[in-house]
Write a protein that holds these residues in place. Sequence first.
Motif, PDB file in Angstrom:
ATOM      1  N   GLU A  61       0.830  -1.213   0.000  1.00  0.00           N
ATOM      2  CA  GLU A  61       0.000   0.000   0.000  1.00  0.00           C
ATOM      3  C   GLU A  61       0.858   1.255   0.000  1.00  0.00           C
ATOM      4  O   GLU A  61       0.546   2.233  -0.686  1.00  0.00           O
ATOM      5  N   ALA A  62       1.933   1.233   0.755  1.00  0.00           N
ATOM      6  CA  ALA A  62       2.823   2.391   0.806  1.00  0.00           C
ATOM      7  C   ALA A  62       3.475   2.643  -0.548  1.00  0.00           C
ATOM      8  O   ALA A  62       3.548   3.786  -1.008  1.00  0.00           O
ATOM      9  N   VAL A  63       3.923   1.586  -1.211  1.00  0.00           N
ATOM     10  CA  VAL A  63       4.560   1.746  -2.513  1.00  0.00           C
ATOM     11  C   VAL A  63       3.539   2.225  -3.549  1.00  0.00           C
ATOM     12  O   VAL A  63       3.834   3.101  -4.363  1.00  0.00           O
ATOM     13  N   GLU A  64       2.331   1.688  -3.497  1.00  0.00           N
ATOM     14  CA  GLU A  64       1.282   2.138  -4.415  1.00  0.00           C
ATOM     15  C   GLU A  64       0.991   3.621  -4.225  1.00  0.00           C
ATOM     16  O   GLU A  64       0.864   4.375  -5.193  1.00  0.00           O
ATOM     17  N   ASN A  65       0.917   4.048  -2.975  1.00  0.00           N
ATOM     18  CA  ASN A  65       0.656   5.464  -2.690  1.00  0.00           C
ATOM     19  C   ASN A  65       1.809   6.341  -3.144  1.00  0.00           C
ATOM     20  O   ASN A  65       1.592   7.399  -3.743  1.00  0.00           O
TER      21      ASN A  65
END
Length: 75
Positions: A61-65
């Motif tokens: 999720e952090a990388v996607e954001n």
Amino acid sequence: MHPLQAAFTDFGGSQCGYSTPGVIMAAKALLERDPSPTHQEIKEATAGNLCRCTGYNQIVEAVENAAAELRKETA
């Protein structure tokens, strides 16, 4: 702070900090190659870094954001 670092903070992508440097390095290299990676591509790019704290969902999720934020900056 780089958007990737901020996203890891915001989404709980790092907990103990042991695996975080390697995950961030792998994620940054991925985002430099592909600014719009898929969920699966993120998982594959970071698979070499074992994390026993987050369960990987927060990392993805952090990388996607961060990818979304970086695309905004370059648009």
